[in-house]
Design an enzyme around this catalytic site. Structure first.
Site, mmCIF file in Angstrom:
data_model
loop_
_atom_site.group_PDB
_atom_site.id
_atom_site.type_symbol
_atom_site.label_atom_id
_atom_site.label_comp_id
_atom_site.label_asym_id
_atom_site.label_seq_id
_atom_site.Cartn_x
_atom_site.Cartn_y
_atom_site.Cartn_z
ATOM 1 N N GLY A 78 -44.808 58.055 -25.951
ATOM 2 C CA GLY A 78 -43.990 59.494 -25.580
ATOM 3 C C GLY A 78 -43.592 60.216 -26.936
ATOM 4 N N GLU A 149 -43.223 49.729 -29.896
ATOM 5 C CA GLU A 149 -42.128 50.493 -30.418
ATOM 6 C C GLU A 149 -40.560 49.455 -31.536
ATOM 7 O OE1 GLU A 149 -43.538 51.344 -26.577
ATOM 8 O OE2 GLU A 149 -43.272 49.698 -27.840
#
Length: 371
Positions: A78, A149
């Site tokens: 993202g 992440e």
């Protein structure tokens, strides 16, 4: 009737073509390693929803646009710079991003027609989210898969709890906590990929999709299989036994203590990686993986939507672990995030459980429609 293309809104960041029964999607943001914007997520959702209902489309292929003269990237995740700016500004688009991205991940996993992901190059974070649900996951020697992440004070979302927890043994915990990148051989061995095609054969495969006759879903799949080769040998660094020994322990503090006690090179290198991550988000991530192991995909995505809400709202603005992690990596690039708490020993069980307390009643959950 011939298949139709829905109107797209990402200003060329997503390209769509139709060849016979095949819908071909190209992520076209190569300068950003095809990282997903909200507009791209909306375009992907529109295309898949339209093609799911269109009898003229029997199969879908998705790939990432290449950078001139550089190694390929399927999708690096993202748009974390957007996460940072939107969180600081309190923009509602940040909530929309995660709700719509997770709904897209669910749509892909449940897509009734063959959906084929050409996972050449970098496949990380959100890139895993739009590829792990594919019926056929195609890897090359350039494939580099990871859920990194925790490096930015986040957790492996986009269904990461679901697909990582299905890896054998405790490999999922290892991948989730460390963000370690794996290649094609390991990915296939661990159930995160299906077939291997040499990078040199990818241009011919893509050309066949664009120009060759694609008369049926079976023919589309056969086009891939004509180019399949033997996958590379599995990387011995996977070290399944050691991974299970350490990452099967009850909590992050125990995992880190076990790695330190082992004292071998691999254990100490792994420990050094964990010590750079947010202690709080390591603990949240381990809890996520352990819970997800007994969940359906829809249940996991609803849980992840709860967690990501808290990533930005339990401590808002610059106080968020995620905002601080992105700042250190991608904004100021000082690579010295100030995690709070700074030590795993100071993370309380109450702090972790707060991330799993849904801010919504079940009938109001933004992903309540997922089944």
């Amino acid at each position: 009737m011939p298949a139709q293309l829905p109107a797209l809104q990402s200003n060329g960041q997503v390209l769509a073509e139709i060849n016979g029964c095949l819908g071909l999607i190209t992520l076209n943001r190569p300068e950003a390693l095809n990282a997903l914007s909200l507009a791209m997520i909306r375009d992907l959702s529109s295309l898949l929803k339209a093609w799911a209902l269109d009898p003229a489309i029997e199969a879908v292929v998705i790939l990432g646009a290449a950078r001139m003269g550089k190694s390929p990237a399927f999708c690096a995740g993202g748009d974390i710079r957007f996460f940072h700016s939107a969180a600081l500004a309190g923009e509602s688009a940040l909530d929309d991003f995660f709700t719509e991205e997770y709904a897209l991940n669910h749509l892909i996993h449940n897509f009734a027609k063959p959906y084929i992901a050409l996972m050449d190059g970098v496949v990380m974070g959100g890139g895993m989210g739009i590829s792990q649900g594919a019926k056929l996951r195609v890897l090359t020697e350039g494939s580099k898969l990871a859920m990194p992440e925790t490096h930015i004070g986040l957790f492996p979302d986009v269904g990461g709890g679901y697909f990582l927890s299905q890896c054998p043994g405790h490999v999922g915990e290892w991948l989730a906590l460390t963000g370690h990148a794996i290649g094609a051989g390991d990915a296939i061995e661990l159930g995160l990929g299906d077939v291997y095609v040499r990078s040199a054969a990818m241009p011919a495969l893509i050309e066949a999709f664009r120009q060759g006759e694609q008369s049926s879903a079976e023919h589309v799949v056969a086009t891939v299989m004509e180019h399949v080769d033997l996958a590379p040998a599995v990387d011995p660094k996977t070290l399944r036994g050691r991974i299970d020994q350490h990452f099967g322990l009850s909590d992050v503090a125990a995992i880190m203590a076990s790695l330190e006690a082992a004292g071998d090179e691999w254990a100490l290198q792994t420990l050094a990686v964990l010590r750079k991550r947010s202690p709080l988000m390591l603990a949240v991530t381990l809890e996520q993986l352990r819970r997800a192991r007994s969940m359906s995909l829809a249940e996991d995505l609803r849980m992840e939507r709860d967690i990501v809400h808290h990533c930005f709202h339990l401590r808002s603005g610059a106080r968020s672990e995620t905002v601080e992690g992105i700042r250190a990596l991608a904004i100021d690039k000082d690579h010295h995030p100030c995690w709070l708490p700074a030590r795993i020993e100071d993370v309380s069980r109450e702090q972790v459980l707060a991330f799993f307390d849904s801010p919504w009643a079940p009938e109001q959950h933004p992903l309540r429609a997922l089944s």
